[in-house]
Write a protein that holds these residues in place. Structure first.
Motif: not given
Length: 660
Positions: A60-65, A77-100
């Motif tokens: 799934m992470g590769a799909l976003s890349g 490419r470094v900016l277009n792929i690496a920077v969004p991945q960092l924000f994606g990591a923050v997003g999935v962390t926040l989402g998993s913390l409030v799951h349920g």
């Protein structure tokens, strides 16, 4: 006996046909290979290790890349792929913390949506980062993820960085190749423009198409060279040579309108010489023999445009053959200073909290996500996170028309589900998934340039298969996925489109008004503002900015034309005026070329009269109801070099004037 309705009445509306028509584009084989490897390899490793769910998360992470792997230059490419991945990591962390956590999850994801929407107004990289932040937050909040809270963000980020690593494998061998390729492509497109402009009885539509292609290629070349220069320390000889070649192409582009406007046939040697230069630029920094096939001197019977092109190509040839361009090219070139990019980015980030546009878009996105999350909290919707995911993908105005994206999302999802139904049998998942993902992943880069509906059709079966690795529901995922997509599209259309009049009232008039006002400044600059002769480099930068703005307006039109009435009809009504403004810029450039090569310069009052008429046109376009009086009366002599420009201004004002 009642008459049957004609078959034409059953045809889809024109706006839908335009949206569904695939865009011509070559197959990006390298990107398709990277997608296949990056998405199937983690799944294979996870399956071999006995944890296929972990491999699915990395996939799934590769799909976003893969979706973000759109840049040509390696640094981008470094900016277009690496920077969004960092924000994606923050997003999935926040989402998993409030799951349920019920309504707490609804509030948290809605707040993330507000931040994501406001980020999207900063720029392209920020827009993709905001998108991935929200997408992963929705996934984390709606899908039970395996392992500890930190495992999902690590795996998903690792999958995205695998795409980046594969994309950068050739960097040591191909450093600078994307920039050289972009500049060479610009020269080839300019050669085609010279042929279109220099042909007897050249068709206006063919010339306009060639000019639009040149503008797009120059925009790309400028962006790549500027981005590289902004990050390089010191002055690279290869980069300076590319800058000089871009500087040298300016008078060639300026001469094309003069040849077309005055029916001057350009010698065929000139386009051939431009193509030879393009080939030499693409080959790289190797010594250039300097053989363009041009005569030693310009023939006496050639016109002003031919002389301008000849001189510019000779200069470009000399620059390319110079063994030490660092001593020949000034530090302050016509592209602008590299620090301007950093200042602009800082200013955009600082002002986003004070921008009404960023708050409006953030609130629109937050409203739709809040409705989607609240709906699935109140109603038992299987795989409920798909509703918010659909809203997130659809409600991206900087990616295209919201209305057409909603329609294409529904159609693309339905097409993708046909494929998914064949690869989601009720049997348990296993090694069979790896070759299926390997094949399906190649379709994502191949179909993405064709249009949003085709991209959706390619992504849907892949994401469903990876989700099934986590949930083991098999064919049971298909129909809920279609239902969730339809619900998400409906929410985006109603709460994110119809309830916001600014989304279905075209704002193209204000964009055009700004372009017309800038055109007035360009006329003033081209023929001497008060205080003396204008700087040629400043005039070249102004012309480049004008054509870039008009190119952006063309893109806005393509989005608006895919909307249903009334917005599509209003955009179509504005289109002749866009063409008229482009021709005004061309006529100004052509007049300047003729003055530079011997034609009598116009009086200051003549240029001032044109400037005044253009500013009056710009003011009229900014009114709610267009108020541009006609006819236009000019007092200059008919044999003036500005006469074609005056005719174009009069035509533009006639187009913009209210009909009786």
């Amino acid at each position: 006996m009642p008459r049957r309705a004609p078959l034409a009445s059953l045809a889809p509306p024109p706006w839908l046909v335009r949206s569904l028509r695939p865009q011509p584009a070559p197959v990006p084989w390298a990107a398709a290979t990277r997608a296949a490897v990056a998405m199937s390899l983690p799944l294979a490793v996870g399956t071999a290790a006995g944890h296929p769910a972990y491999g699915a998360l990395a996939g799934m992470g590769a799909l976003s890349g893969v979706i973000g792997d759109t840049a040509d230059a390696y640094r981008m490419r470094v900016l277009n792929i690496a920077v969004p991945q960092l924000f994606g990591a923050v997003g999935v962390t926040l989402g998993s913390l409030v799951h349920g956590h019920g309504w707490t999850a609804v509030a948290a994801v809605t707040l993330v949506a507000l931040v994501s929407g406001m980020m999207s107004t900063i720029g392209a990289v920020a827009s993709v980062s905001g998108l991935l932040l929200l997408l992963n937050a929705v996934i984390g909040a709606g899908l039970p993820l395996p392992g500890a809270w930190w495992l999902a963000p690590v795996l998903m980020t690792g999958g995205g960085l695998l795409v980046l690593a594969l994309a950068l494998l050739a960097w040591p061998l191909r450093s600078g190749v994307p920039e050289r390729t972009a500049v060479a492509t610009a020269y080839r497109n300019v050669a085609a423009l010279l042929e279109a402009a220099g042909t007897a009885h050249a068709r206006q539509d063919a010339y306009d198409e060639a000019r639009a292609t040149v503008t797009a290629s120059l925009n790309k070349a400028y962006d790549l060279v500027l981005a590289r220069r902004a990050r390089d320390r010191g002055r690279s000889p290869d980069l300076v040579r590319l800058i000089a070649e871009l500087n040298a192409i300016t008078p060639v582009v300026e001469a094309a309108p003069a040849a077309h406007r005055y029916g001057e046939r350009l010698p065929p040697e000139l386009p051939r010489a431009a193509r030879r230069l393009a080939d030499a630029i693409a080959r790289g920094p190797a010594p250039h023999p300097g053989n363009l096939g041009l005569p030693g001197e310009v023939p006496d019977d050639d016109g002003a445009a031919a002389r301008a092109v000849y001189q510019a190509l000779r200069h470009a040839d000399d620059t390319l053959a110079d063994p030490d361009p660092l001593t020949a090219v000034p530090a302050d070139d016509r592209l602008g200073r590299p620090a301007a990019l950093r200042v602009r980015a800082r200013r955009a980030t600082r002002n986003v909290m004070l921008s009404g546009a960023s708050w409006r878009y953030g609130l629109r996105l937050a409203l739709c996500i809040g409705i989607a999350q609240a709906l699935v909290s109140l109603v038992d919707v299987p795989r409920s996170y798909w509703v918010a995911l659909t809203v997130t993908f659809v409600l991206k105005p900087d990616f295209g028309s919201v209305f057409s994206r909603a329609v294409l999302r529904a159609l693309g999802t339905a097409a993708g589900l046909v494929v998914a139904a064949a690869v989601l049998p009720a049997a348990d998942r296993g090694w069979w998934d790896v070759p299926v993902v390997l094949v399906l992943a190649t379709l994502i880069p191949a179909l993405t340039p064709r249009g949003y509906g085709y991209q959706t059709a390619a992504i849907t079966p892949v994401i469903l298969l990876l989700s099934d690795v986590l949930n083991h529901q098999g064919f049971g995922l298909v129909l809920p996925r279609l239902l969730d997509s339809l619900i998400g599209c409906a929410i985006a259309l109603v709460a994110g489109y119809l309830l916001w009049p600014e989304s279905w009232h075209t704002r193209i008039g204000h964009r055009l008004a700004d372009a017309v006002a800038d055109t007035a400044e360009y006329v003033e600059c081209a023929f001497g503002a008060p205080g003396g002769e204008p700087d040629p480099a400043a005039r070249a930068r102004m012309r480049r900015r004008l054509y870039r703005d008009l190119s952006d307006i063309r893109t806005e039109f393509q989005r608006a034309l895919s909307e249903p009435p009334p917005m599509g009809a209003r955009a179509a009504a504005w289109w002749p005026l866009v063409v008229a403004v482009e021709r005004i810029v061309d006529a100004t450039t052509a007049a300047r070329v003729r003055v530079r090569h011997g034609a009598p310069a116009p009086e200051g009052a003549e240029a001032g009269e044109v400037v005044r008429q253009l500013r009056e046109l710009a003011d009229g376009l900014r009114e709610v109801e267009v108020l541009v009086p006609v006819p236009v009366e000019f007092t200059g002599p008919e044999d003036s070099v500005l006469e074609p420009l005056r005719q174009e201004v009069a035509a533009a004002r006639a187009i913009a004037s209210p009909r009786g």
